[in-house]
Scaffold this motif. Sequence first.
Motif, PDB file in Angstrom:
ATOM      1  N   PRO A  45       0.835  -1.217   0.000  1.00 50.51           N
ATOM      2  CA  PRO A  45       0.000   0.000   0.000  1.00 50.51           C
ATOM      3  C   PRO A  45       0.860   1.254   0.000  1.00 50.51           C
ATOM      4  CG  PRO A  45       0.041  -0.960   2.188  1.00 50.51           C
ATOM      5  CD  PRO A  45       0.736  -1.943   1.286  1.00 50.51           C
ATOM      6  N   GLN A  46       0.252   2.376  -0.347  1.00 50.96           N
ATOM      7  CA  GLN A  46       0.943   3.669  -0.246  1.00 50.96           C
ATOM      8  C   GLN A  46       0.888   4.117   1.205  1.00 50.96           C
ATOM      9  OE1 GLN A  46      -0.880   5.608  -4.047  1.00 50.96           O
ATOM     10  NE2 GLN A  46       1.141   6.510  -3.762  1.00 50.96           N
ATOM     11  N   ARG A  47       1.606   3.346   2.030  1.00 45.08           N
ATOM     12  CA  ARG A  47       1.588   3.580   3.468  1.00 45.08           C
ATOM     13  C   ARG A  47       2.748   2.791   4.067  1.00 45.08           C
ATOM     14  NH1 ARG A  47      -2.920   1.631   4.189  1.00 45.08           N
ATOM     15  NH2 ARG A  47      -2.771  -0.172   5.552  1.00 45.08           N
ATOM     16  N   CYS A  48       3.945   3.363   4.004  1.00 50.28           N
ATOM     17  CA  CYS A  48       5.104   2.687   4.572  1.00 50.28           C
ATOM     18  C   CYS A  48       4.909   2.481   6.072  1.00 50.28           C
ATOM     19  CB  CYS A  48       6.368   3.515   4.359  1.00 50.28           C
ATOM     20  SG  CYS A  48       6.928   3.617   2.643  1.00 50.28           S
ATOM     21  N   THR A  49       5.539   1.463   6.576  1.00 46.79           N
ATOM     22  CA  THR A  49       5.565   1.040   7.983  1.00 46.79           C
ATOM     23  C   THR A  49       4.266   0.337   8.359  1.00 46.79           C
ATOM     24  OG1 THR A  49       4.641   2.908   9.250  1.00 46.79           O
ATOM     25  CG2 THR A  49       6.933   3.099   8.515  1.00 46.79           C
ATOM     26  N   LYS A  50       4.376  -0.546   9.351  1.00 43.86           N
ATOM     27  CA  LYS A  50       3.225  -1.305   9.847  1.00 43.86           C
ATOM     28  C   LYS A  50       2.786  -0.788  11.219  1.00 43.86           C
ATOM     29  CE  LYS A  50       3.263  -3.925   6.226  1.00 43.86           C
ATOM     30  NZ  LYS A  50       2.191  -3.853   5.202  1.00 43.86           N
ATOM     31  N   LEU A  51       2.949   0.515  11.410  1.00 46.56           N
ATOM     32  CA  LEU A  51       2.419   1.132  12.620  1.00 46.56           C
ATOM     33  C   LEU A  51       0.897   1.186  12.544  1.00 46.56           C
ATOM     34  CD1 LEU A  51       4.801   4.206  13.037  1.00 46.56           C
ATOM     35  CD2 LEU A  51       5.051   1.933  14.026  1.00 46.56           C
ATOM     36  N   PRO A  52       0.237   1.343  13.675  1.00 44.08           N
ATOM     37  CA  PRO A  52      -1.222   1.489  13.631  1.00 44.08           C
ATOM     38  C   PRO A  52      -1.621   2.719  12.823  1.00 44.08           C
ATOM     39  CG  PRO A  52      -0.460   1.085  15.879  1.00 44.08           C
ATOM     40  CD  PRO A  52       0.761   1.339  15.060  1.00 44.08           C
ATOM     41  N   ASP A  53      -2.704   2.586  12.060  1.00 43.08           N
ATOM     42  CA  ASP A  53      -3.217   3.729  11.318  1.00 43.08           C
ATOM     43  C   ASP A  53      -3.806   4.750  12.287  1.00 43.08           C
ATOM     44  OD1 ASP A  53      -2.465   2.644   8.948  1.00 43.08           O
ATOM     45  OD2 ASP A  53      -4.489   2.227   8.219  1.00 43.08           O
ATOM     46  N   VAL A  54      -3.495   6.002  12.043  1.00 40.61           N
ATOM     47  CA  VAL A  54      -4.041   7.074  12.879  1.00 40.61           C
ATOM     48  C   VAL A  54      -5.372   7.558  12.306  1.00 40.61           C
ATOM     49  CG1 VAL A  54      -2.757   8.906  11.700  1.00 40.61           C
ATOM     50  CG2 VAL A  54      -3.488   9.232  14.057  1.00 40.61           C
ATOM     51  N   THR A  55      -5.511   7.454  10.992  1.00 36.65           N
ATOM     52  CA  THR A  55      -6.774   7.646  10.293  1.00 36.65           C
ATOM     53  C   THR A  55      -6.843   6.529   9.266  1.00 36.65           C
ATOM     54  OG1 THR A  55      -5.718   9.192   8.748  1.00 36.65           O
ATOM     55  CG2 THR A  55      -6.878  10.156  10.624  1.00 36.65           C
TER      56      THR A  55
ATOM     57  N   ASN B 296      -6.268   4.063   6.515  1.00 41.97           N
ATOM     58  CA  ASN B 296      -5.257   3.913   5.458  1.00 41.97           C
ATOM     59  C   ASN B 296      -4.142   4.956   5.534  1.00 41.97           C
ATOM     60  OD1 ASN B 296      -6.672   1.704   4.217  1.00 41.97           O
ATOM     61  ND2 ASN B 296      -8.100   3.211   3.360  1.00 41.97           N
ATOM     62  N   HIS B 297      -3.871   5.451   6.724  1.00 38.58           N
ATOM     63  CA  HIS B 297      -2.784   6.426   6.879  1.00 38.58           C
ATOM     64  C   HIS B 297      -2.174   6.285   8.265  1.00 38.58           C
ATOM     65  CE1 HIS B 297      -0.492  10.165   6.653  1.00 38.58           C
ATOM     66  NE2 HIS B 297      -0.924  10.405   7.867  1.00 38.58           N
ATOM     67  N   ASN B 298      -0.847   6.197   8.312  1.00 38.57           N
ATOM     68  CA  ASN B 298      -0.178   6.234   9.610  1.00 38.57           C
ATOM     69  C   ASN B 298       0.783   7.411   9.664  1.00 38.57           C
ATOM     70  OD1 ASN B 298       2.510   5.323   8.669  1.00 38.57           O
ATOM     71  ND2 ASN B 298       1.549   3.311   8.414  1.00 38.57           N
ATOM     72  N   ARG B 299       1.357   7.634  10.836  1.00 40.06           N
ATOM     73  CA  ARG B 299       2.161   8.838  11.042  1.00 40.06           C
ATOM     74  C   ARG B 299       3.465   8.818  10.257  1.00 40.06           C
ATOM     75  NH1 ARG B 299      -0.533   8.406  16.148  1.00 40.06           N
ATOM     76  NH2 ARG B 299      -1.335  10.447  16.864  1.00 40.06           N
ATOM     77  N   LEU B 300       3.918   7.654   9.825  1.00 39.34           N
ATOM     78  CA  LEU B 300       5.185   7.537   9.092  1.00 39.34           C
ATOM     79  C   LEU B 300       4.927   6.901   7.737  1.00 39.34           C
ATOM     80  CD1 LEU B 300       7.502   6.356  12.021  1.00 39.34           C
ATOM     81  CD2 LEU B 300       7.257   8.673  11.103  1.00 39.34           C
ATOM     82  N   ALA B 301       4.022   7.493   6.976  1.00 43.41           N
ATOM     83  CA  ALA B 301       3.528   6.866   5.757  1.00 43.41           C
ATOM     84  C   ALA B 301       4.525   6.850   4.609  1.00 43.41           C
ATOM     85  CB  ALA B 301       2.228   7.542   5.314  1.00 43.41           C
ATOM     86  N   ASN B 302       5.684   7.460   4.758  1.00 41.62           N
ATOM     87  CA  ASN B 302       6.744   7.266   3.762  1.00 41.62           C
ATOM     88  C   ASN B 302       8.077   6.930   4.437  1.00 41.62           C
ATOM     89  OD1 ASN B 302       7.060   9.931   4.727  1.00 41.62           O
ATOM     90  ND2 ASN B 302       7.962  10.651   2.805  1.00 41.62           N
ATOM     91  N   GLY B 303       8.013   6.407   5.668  1.00 43.64           N
ATOM     92  CA  GLY B 303       9.224   6.001   6.370  1.00 43.64           C
ATOM     93  C   GLY B 303       9.821   7.141   7.170  1.00 43.64           C
ATOM     94  N   ILE B 304      10.913   6.840   7.890  1.00 40.79           N
ATOM     95  CA  ILE B 304      11.600   7.873   8.661  1.00 40.79           C
ATOM     96  C   ILE B 304      12.904   8.256   7.970  1.00 40.79           C
ATOM     97  CG2 ILE B 304      10.626   7.015  10.816  1.00 40.79           C
ATOM     98  CD1 ILE B 304      13.448   6.000  11.564  1.00 40.79           C
TER      99      ILE B 304
END
Length: 663
Positions: free
Chosen positions: A550-560, A562-570
Motif C-alpha cells: 500500500p501507499q503507506r510505509c511502515t506497519k504502525l497502527p493507522d491514525v486515520t 489507510n494512513h499512519n504517522r510515518l507513511a513514507n518512512g523515517i
Amino acid sequence: MQRSVLSCGLAAHRSTAALAAVALLLASCGGGSNSPSPAATPPPSPTPTSVYTPPAQESLSIADVQQIIAQAVAEAKARNRPAVISVVDRVGNVLAIFRMNGAPQNLKIADAPNGQDVDLQGLVVPAEGGAIAKAITGAYLSSGANAFSTRTASQIVQQHFPPAPNAVGLESGPLFGVQFSSLPCSDLNTRFIATGGPAALIGPKRSPLGLSADAGGFPLYKNGVLVGGVGVMADGVYDFDPDITDVETNDEEYIALAATFGFEAPEAIRADHITVDGTSLRYTDAVPSGLLSTPASAPGYPTIAGIAGSLAPVRDYATLQIVAGTAYGTEASGIRKATPAEFDNPDAFILTDGSGNDRYPIRGGTDGGAVGQPLTSTEVRAVLEEAFKIMSRARGQIRQPLDSRAQVTISLVDTYGNVLGIVRGPDAPIFGTDVSLQKARTAAFFSNPVAAAQLMAATQPEVPQFVQRVRDFLGDPTALTGAFAFSDRAGGNLSRPFFPDGEVGRPNGPFSRPIAQFNPFSTGLQSSLILPNVQEHLAYLTLQSNVDTPQRCTKLPDVTPNHNRLANGIQIFPGSVPIYRGTQLVGGIGVSGDGIDQDDMISFLGLANGGKRVGTIGHAAPEMRADRIVVPLADGRQVRLRYVNCPFAPFVDTPAQNVCQGI
C-alpha cells in the motif's frame, strides 16, 4: 552538505581524540542552549522578489532514449557484459528498460559484514529493479547546479565520510540514510498509470529499492538542462564502494558512462567539483579513455532491437514501448511554478496533480482529536513562507557556481503526519521532496507522546524492541513519551553504528545496527520499519502476489483510515524540527535538498520567524529540546545529543554569523 559546523561557532574536530577533547563543548551547542554570547537576530526579511531562474523545459525524446540505450549496448557488447539498462526522466518516469540477451535475471543485495543478514541485506531482486533505482538516483540527486551519480551516493551514505580504511574515527556520511527514501510504499511518490491521462506522467515517481549506492547510475542532461538518469545492472551484485581511495574498473559504470555520451552532465557541476568538509565528492571512476566502444559511432537502435536484446516490461513501471520524457516544470511533470494564490513568492514551485491542482495545498491541521488547537492555515502559511525566504537568502553548499543560493523542498505536517503544505525551489533536487516529508514526519513522530506506544504496536516483530533499546541506552524508562522535542539531527545521533558518531570501538546507537551487522542496506530502526513493505513490493514485481504494497510505509497502527504517522518512512539525517504551541506538539517542518546544515537552518529559522510573525506557535522551549539529553559513556564521558547545526557565513546578502544562536 556543509558539515561539522556548530551553531555556537565552534568548528568540530573530526578525529576520535579531538572528539573526546570537545565533548563538553559540544554539550553547549545546538540552537536553544544557554549561551554566554549575545543572541544574533536575523535581519528583517525583504519583500519577496524573484532571485532564481527556473530550469528550461527540456525533455528526452523517444529518439534520445533510443540513442542512450544503443550507446550503452555497444559498450556492454565490447565488454562482453550483457546488461539491463533503464532510462528515466527527471521526475522518475521510466521511459524504457532494455534487457540484453544473457543479462542477469536477478541481483543480490550485499550481505551483512558478519553474514547475518537483516532487513534488505541479502535480498534477491529482479535486475530491472536495480537498474531503475540507479537511474532514479542519478536523476533525483542532481539539479541544474549539481550532478551526482550513484558513486556519489555511495560516498555519502556510509558509516564514515569519506569511506575508506584510513577514515576510521570520522563521522558518518552527510546523507546517511537517504537510501531509504523514494520508497515503493511512499504515499508521496506517485505510481505508474498505464492508461495514460493527465496524471500518467506526474512525479516524483517511486523507486523499487529507494535510492542506490551501487556504481552505474548517472544523471542525463540535454542542452545543459537536467532531463533524467540512466542506470545499468550487469553483474548481479547490488552493493556500494567501501574504499574511495582506489579507482575501480567497474563494467556497469563504464556502460552507463557510454550511455551518457551527448547527454553528459556539464563538467563544472559534477560532484568532483563540490567539496564537503574539504573532501571532494566522487562522480565516477570511469573515464572516457577507458571506454572499449566509441559511443558516437554506436549502431542505431533499430539494429539492436530484437537482436542484441529487447525492451522489458516491469509491472507498474514500464511497458513494451519507449516513451518520451516529460519536461520538468510543466503541469504534466507534477512539479510546476506556483500561482500567487497557491504560494505568495514568485520563485515558489509546488507539486501538482497533472490537472492544474496543487497536490498539497496549504491547510490547517487535521489532528483535532489529539491536540487542543491544531495548526491553522495562517500559521502553516507563515512558517512555509518564512522558511522559503530563508532558503532564498541561504548560501548553497552543493551548488555551483560558488555562492549560489540554496534550493530545497520544505514540507510541513501535523501530529498525524498529514501534509499541510509542500513548497520547493525551482531547481531543488527531486530527492528532497520525499525526504523533506520524511524529516517533518520523523520530528513530529519522535516528539509525540504516543511514539513509544506506536512503535510497540507495530506488527513486525523487531520494531517494538527498539523502544526498550533506546530507554536502556538513555537510562530513561519513559523515553519517547513526549518529554523531549526531537529534531532529525538528534534522532540521527541515536541512529549511527557508533555513538558518538564515527568513534570506532564505541557501541552502536540504540536505533542502529551494531557495526558487525551494519551496511547501507540495514541501518536499524529506519530499515526495519519498511522491510515488510519492500518485501510486499518485490513479491508483486515478481508476480508472486497480485497485491502491491500500500501507499503507506511502515506497519504502525493507522491514525486515520489507510494512513499512519510515518507513511513514507523515517529519515535519520538532519533538517527538521518539531512545532509547538506552548508546550504542546502541533506538527513538524522538514527541509531537504542542499547541505544538511543549510537544511537545519532553513527549518529552524523558518519556524522561528514564522512563529514570531503569527505570535502563536514556535520552537519547543530550550529545556525540552533533545540537546538537553545527556548520554553517559563507558569511559565516564558524557555527550549530549544535538538539536540543530547552522552553517558559518550562511547568507549571500549579509555577513551575519551565529544566526541560530539564542533562538
